[in-house]
Enzyme design. Structure first.
Site, mmCIF file in Angstrom:
data_model
loop_
_atom_site.group_PDB
_atom_site.id
_atom_site.type_symbol
_atom_site.label_atom_id
_atom_site.label_comp_id
_atom_site.label_asym_id
_atom_site.label_seq_id
_atom_site.Cartn_x
_atom_site.Cartn_y
_atom_site.Cartn_z
ATOM 1 N N HIS A 133 0.885 -1.166 0.000
ATOM 2 C CA HIS A 133 0.000 0.000 0.000
ATOM 3 C C HIS A 133 0.924 1.218 0.000
ATOM 4 O O HIS A 133 1.988 1.196 0.637
ATOM 5 C CB HIS A 133 -0.845 0.106 1.267
ATOM 6 C CG HIS A 133 -1.757 -1.040 1.539
ATOM 7 N ND1 HIS A 133 -1.365 -2.155 2.218
ATOM 8 C CD2 HIS A 133 -3.073 -1.228 1.248
ATOM 9 C CE1 HIS A 133 -2.388 -2.985 2.329
ATOM 10 N NE2 HIS A 133 -3.433 -2.456 1.752
ATOM 11 N N ASP A 175 2.394 2.053 3.280
ATOM 12 C CA ASP A 175 3.282 1.057 3.902
ATOM 13 C C ASP A 175 4.725 1.484 3.659
ATOM 14 O O ASP A 175 5.605 1.255 4.487
ATOM 15 C CB ASP A 175 3.154 -0.326 3.249
ATOM 16 C CG ASP A 175 1.776 -0.924 3.357
ATOM 17 O OD1 ASP A 175 1.034 -0.528 4.257
ATOM 18 O OD2 ASP A 175 1.464 -1.806 2.523
HETATM 19 C C1 XLS Z 1 -7.710 -6.726 3.995
HETATM 20 C C2 XLS Z 1 -7.166 -6.917 2.661
HETATM 21 C C3 XLS Z 1 -6.018 -5.994 2.304
HETATM 22 C C4 XLS Z 1 -5.800 -5.997 0.806
HETATM 23 C C5 XLS Z 1 -4.999 -4.858 0.302
HETATM 24 O O1 XLS Z 1 -8.470 -7.530 4.517
HETATM 25 O O2 XLS Z 1 -6.793 -8.264 2.524
HETATM 26 O O3 XLS Z 1 -4.869 -6.357 2.979
HETATM 27 O O4 XLS Z 1 -5.193 -7.182 0.383
HETATM 28 O O5 XLS Z 1 -5.552 -3.643 0.621
#
Ligand code: XLS
Ligand code: NI
Ligand code: NI
Length: 439
Positions: free
Chosen positions: A103, A106
């Site tokens: 993200h 991140d």
């Molecule tokens: C949350 C999601 C998230 C996505 C990316 O439950 O899995 O981590 O994979 O935003």
């Protein structure tokens, strides 16, 4: 910036086979081993999730984080981000994986203004681009975190306030820029806040129209910049929203078709999201594959005694083998890979636990793949489904499939059927035994 700074004493993880008792070695995942015409490395395209592995501190609603990551100590956000990138690339390289996913925030902490955030992303992606060059590690997909910041409490693309929608648009533009700069192969939309808490204050139809408009704009922007990759929708029924619009694979596919987005978008199927939607992982993969929409996988597992997104590392060989049967029959993924969207437990506080977790996850997928190949090649198994539908292979059954019969024809056929309807066993116990015998 050495490549051996954070995970000292751990070398590159190697395949040593089932007989090895070295906990820091692969027992089943052999990257170069051919299975059904491709190497394991090519089948899976394993990716590390930046957020769980390098950002998540282990906090839960009842307590603060438990991890003391050595790359988290610097109070300067830029230096902290660089340290985190060093740790991430050291780890990915030692695991021998080819990919990561992120993200936007991140990579580096969000700034106090859009301009500040943009500048930070610019700087950290310069740094990460260099690390990619040195290591050969590639970006499977990028995404924007449009769910953590309080401004998104009423949604991002589906927020009832246009100013928030515009802000989300700006954020997604920057996340797409970062993804393209790092040669991302795909881009993900997971709509954690794209949903509602109550219909008493929500115009669902209008919000869904807005979401489609937003996705179309994002796609058009990226295509205009030359992005050739695939966009993935990641279905999830709930959490954090009470009800999320991308509830499951079937709902998301219907949505994409309704708004004409089906050619640019495919699905990223996550194990624990499937189970939250009261489906199995193999069910969601099958729904996606049937519509040629099986784009990518977020690998993890839930806890079957409770009902939230525990995001544990995969370790269930049978569940994974069933999934890999769908995967092999579908001819693999459309552009994506297997991203470990999973986190070590809150009380797994040794740095090496991150290695055990990913080794186990990769080995589970490798075992699942090997079992799936054997089951699909077992004639006793594979001939069963074919034979089960044999009554449609010729005669009236075949005419039915081709659309050549009317409802009155069915009436006439049923009325003149002299042989009656025979009980034909579904043979589930036999098939379950065959599957288990290959594990
Ligand atoms: C949350 C999601 C998230 C996505 C990316 O439950 O899995 O981590 O994979 O935003
Ligand atoms: Ni998830
Ligand atoms: Ni996910």
């Amino acid at each position: 910036m050495s490549n051996n700074q954070y995970f000292k004493g751990i070398d590159k993880i190697k395949f040593e086979g089932k007989a090895s008792d070295n906990p820091l070695a692969f027992k089943y995942y052999n990257p170069d081993q051919l299975v059904a015409g491709k190497t394991m490395r090519e089948h899976f395209k394993f990716a590390i999730a930046y957020w769980h592995s390098f950002c998540g501190q282990g906090a839960d609603p009842f307590g603060a984080g438990t991890q003391n990551f050595p790359w988290d100590s610097n109070s300067d956000p830029l230096q902290a981000a660089k340290d985190k990138a060093d740790a991430a690339f050291e780890f990915i390289t030692k695991m021998g994986f080819d990919y990561f996913c992120f993200h936007d925030y991140d990579l580096i902490q969000e700034g106090n203004s859009l301009a500040e955030s943009e500048k930070r992303l610019e700087t950290i992606t310069d740094y990460i681009k260099e690390k990619q060059k040195e290591s050969g590690v590639k970006l499977l997909w990028g995404t924007a975190n449009c769910f953590s910041n309080p401004r998104y409490m009423n949604g991002a693309a589906t927020n009832p306030d246009f100013n928030v929608v515009a802000y989300a648009g700006a954020q997604v533009k920057l996340a797409l820029d970062a993804t393209m700069k790092l040669n991302g192969e795909n881009y993900v939309f997971w709509g954690g806040r794209e949903g509602y808490i109550s219909l008493l204050n929500t115009d669902m139809g209008r919000e869904q129209d807005h979401m489609a408009r937003f996705l179309t704009m994002a796609k058009d922007y990226a295509r205009a910049q030359g992005f050739k990759g695939t966009f993935f929708i990641e279905p999830k029924p709930m959490e954090p929203s009470k009800h999320q619009y991308d509830f499951d694979a079937a709902t998301s596919i219907g949505f994409l078709h309704k708004y004409g987005l089906q050619d640019d978008f495919k699905l990223n199927i996550e194990v624990n999201h499937a189970t939250l939607a009261q489906h199995t992982f193999e069910h969601e993969l099958t729904v996606a594959a049937n519509d040629n929409m099986l784009g990518s996988i977020d690998a993890n597992r839930g806890d079957y005694q409770n009902g939230w997104d525990t995001d544990q590392f995969p370790n269930n060989v049978e569940e994974t083998a069933r999934a890999m049967m769908v995967f092999l029959k579908a001819g693999g993924l459309q552009g994506g890979g297997v991203n470990f969207d999973a986190k070590i437990r809150r009380n797994s506080t040794d740095l090496e636990d991150l290695f055990h977790a990913h080794i186990g996850g990769a080995d589970t997928f490798a075992r699942g793949l090997l079992v799936a190949e054997k089951v699909l090649n077992d004639n006793a198994f594979s001939s069963f489904i074919q034979n089960r539908y044999a009554s449609f292979n010729d005669g009236k059954g075949s005419q039915f499939e081709q659309g050549k019969l009317t409802l009155q024809d069915l009436y006439a056929i049923a009325s003149t059927n002299k042989s009656g309807i025979n009980a034909i066993s579904g043979k589930l116990e036999l098939l379950e035994n065959i599957l288990n015998n290959h594990i």
